[in-house]
Scaffold this active site. Structure first.
Site, PDB file in Angstrom:
ATOM      1  N   THR A 134     -34.446  20.633 -83.327  1.00  0.00           N
ATOM      2  CA  THR A 134     -35.501  20.474 -82.324  1.00  0.00           C
ATOM      3  C   THR A 134     -36.437  21.679 -82.351  1.00  0.00           C
ATOM      4  OG1 THR A 134     -34.299  21.596 -80.557  1.00  0.00           O
ATOM      5  CG2 THR A 134     -33.854  19.240 -80.854  1.00  0.00           C
TER       6      THR A 134
ATOM      7  N   HIS B 214     -36.757  23.748 -80.043  1.00  0.00           N
ATOM      8  CA  HIS B 214     -36.179  24.775 -79.179  1.00  0.00           C
ATOM      9  C   HIS B 214     -36.192  26.150 -79.863  1.00  0.00           C
ATOM     10  CE1 HIS B 214     -33.660  26.343 -75.977  1.00  0.00           C
ATOM     11  NE2 HIS B 214     -32.804  26.796 -76.877  1.00  0.00           N
TER      12      HIS B 214
ATOM     13  N   GLU C 107     -32.699  35.351 -72.730  1.00  0.00           N
ATOM     14  CA  GLU C 107     -32.438  36.275 -71.623  1.00  0.00           C
ATOM     15  C   GLU C 107     -32.628  37.740 -72.003  1.00  0.00           C
ATOM     16  OE1 GLU C 107     -30.884  32.408 -70.976  1.00  0.00           O
ATOM     17  OE2 GLU C 107     -30.176  33.777 -72.548  1.00  0.00           O
TER      18      GLU C 107
END
Length: 154
Positions: free
Chosen positions: A87, A89, A59
């Site tokens: 992961t 991510h 963000e």
């Protein structure tokens, strides 16, 4: 050949935004403290610093873009921490954040400093948030002051 370089000078009318994530608070709060201390040491009033908090590193670019679009700030310092997990991510968040911050800087022609740590382990982040590798919040704050001054000279 003339040399044009930024110096650690502060215009008393300058406002600076710090966009910081709430994720990994122990690390990010240390980065924020380092940035605030460096700015204060070099003459930036606490009243001239706005701290914008966002959930995580993903963000940060949108908040930086909104701050840049507001036209009130001489620089936007972005602070966060992404730690590699099990992961992919991590890569998406860290790379997307860095690319987003560069886009904001270029689109708004404003110093947008990337102090978002992308580390393998939490210990690596701690070392860069006031540990043995210094404080990256302080480093981006000093870089911001130089870039503000350079921008005035150009």
């Amino acid at each position: 050949m003339p040399l044009i370089a930024g110096e650690l000078r502060v215009d008393p009318n300058s406002r600076i935004a710090i966009v910081a994530s709430r994720w990994n608070p122990r690390i990010v709060d240390a980065l924020v403290a380092g940035a605030e201390q460096a700015l204060s040491t070099h003459g930036v009033s606490p009243d001239a610093i706005d701290l914008l908090r966002v959930p995580g590193a993903w963000e940060i670019p949108i908040a930086a873009a909104r701050a840049a679009a507001a036209g009130r700030y001489e620089a936007v310092l972005c602070l966060g921490c992404v730690v590699r997990g099990d992961t992919r991510h991590y890569e998406h968040v860290a790379d997307g954040c860095a690319q987003g911050l560069m886009r904001v800087a270029l689109d708004f022609r404003l110093p947008v400093l990337n102090g978002v740590l992308a580390v393998e382990r939490y210990e690596d982040a701690a070392a860069r948030a006031g540990g043995i590798h210094g404080n990256k919040g302080e480093e981006v704050a000093l870089a911001a002051l130089e870039m503000i001054d350079l921008g005035r000279k150009l």
